[in-house]
Design a protein around this motif. Sequence first.
Motif, PDB file in Angstrom:
ATOM      1  N   GLU A 175      64.243 -11.798  31.501  1.00 60.77           N
ATOM      2  CA  GLU A 175      64.528 -10.535  30.810  1.00 60.77           C
ATOM      3  C   GLU A 175      63.500 -10.278  29.709  1.00 60.77           C
ATOM      4  O   GLU A 175      63.059  -9.136  29.509  1.00 60.77           O
ATOM      5  N   GLY A 231      60.825  -7.119  29.498  1.00 63.07           N
ATOM      6  CA  GLY A 231      60.646  -6.282  28.310  1.00 63.07           C
ATOM      7  C   GLY A 231      59.185  -6.196  27.887  1.00 63.07           C
ATOM      8  O   GLY A 231      58.694  -5.127  27.508  1.00 63.07           O
ATOM      9  N   ASP A 291      74.133 -11.967  25.108  1.00 61.82           N
ATOM     10  CA  ASP A 291      74.072 -10.644  24.486  1.00 61.82           C
ATOM     11  C   ASP A 291      72.743 -10.013  24.903  1.00 61.82           C
ATOM     12  O   ASP A 291      71.719 -10.192  24.241  1.00 61.82           O
ATOM     13  N   TRP A 292      72.762  -9.314  26.020  1.00 61.31           N
ATOM     14  CA  TRP A 292      71.538  -8.756  26.585  1.00 61.31           C
ATOM     15  C   TRP A 292      70.879  -7.745  25.652  1.00 61.31           C
ATOM     16  O   TRP A 292      69.648  -7.629  25.630  1.00 61.31           O
ATOM     17  N   ASP A 293      71.659  -7.024  24.875  1.00 63.10           N
ATOM     18  CA  ASP A 293      71.064  -6.078  23.916  1.00 63.10           C
ATOM     19  C   ASP A 293      70.239  -6.818  22.860  1.00 63.10           C
ATOM     20  O   ASP A 293      69.141  -6.394  22.507  1.00 63.10           O
ATOM     21  N   ALA A 294      70.748  -7.934  22.363  1.00 65.95           N
ATOM     22  CA  ALA A 294      70.019  -8.725  21.364  1.00 65.95           C
ATOM     23  C   ALA A 294      68.758  -9.331  21.979  1.00 65.95           C
ATOM     24  O   ALA A 294      67.701  -9.369  21.341  1.00 65.95           O
ATOM     25  N   ARG A 311      67.007  -8.133  24.553  1.00 69.65           N
ATOM     26  CA  ARG A 311      66.031  -7.046  24.763  1.00 69.65           C
ATOM     27  C   ARG A 311      65.420  -6.587  23.444  1.00 69.65           C
ATOM     28  O   ARG A 311      64.225  -6.284  23.392  1.00 69.65           O
ATOM     29  N   ALA A 312      66.210  -6.538  22.397  1.00 71.20           N
ATOM     30  CA  ALA A 312      65.687  -6.115  21.087  1.00 71.20           C
ATOM     31  C   ALA A 312      64.643  -7.119  20.588  1.00 71.20           C
ATOM     32  O   ALA A 312      63.594  -6.722  20.059  1.00 71.20           O
ATOM     33  N   ARG A 358      61.433  -6.607  22.523  1.00 66.50           N
ATOM     34  CA  ARG A 358      60.708  -5.404  22.087  1.00 66.50           C
ATOM     35  C   ARG A 358      59.893  -5.679  20.827  1.00 66.50           C
ATOM     36  O   ARG A 358      58.836  -5.096  20.645  1.00 66.50           O
TER      37      ARG A 358
END
Length: 168
Positions: A23, A27, A151-154, A156-157, A160
Amino acid sequence: MTEKRFLVTYASQLGSTPEIASEIGNGLRKAGHAVDVADMKGVISLEAYDAVIIGVPIYAGPRGLGDIGNFAKKRFSGELARMPVAIFAVGLLYEGMKSDAAYVTANVEKAIAPIVPVSTVLFAGTIDPGKLSFWQRFANISTIPSADFQDWDAIRAWARGLPGLLNG
């Protein structure tokens, strides 16, 4: 933006770390960079890369740090000392264990010293009791129910933000 070439490398026993590495690689590719994602055991050279992101599993505290120590201190210490390095650790970081995050990240950084990472983060993984080794079944992790804490959002953040941190 100038394209950079990143290596996202990892060690894993139970499977969460390569999922997260993939992941992170995705990104970085979306941000326009060339990325290879590979198990650290198969990495033979860092010559083609501008920076390295290392993923390591954490089992029962600092156990599991041998892979990153071997990679960073024995195999590629000279190369890693001359390029930006970021680290992600993957462990059982469910609500009751969040206070352990600083302890775990400090131990990960200690395992690769004197290399100083530009970022070290701890992500939650998954637990599948059916994948545990004989010894892991008798450790505390065998009492945790099968669950996905990622926590996929964390993740990915963090991915980034990596290009800005790794421009060194």
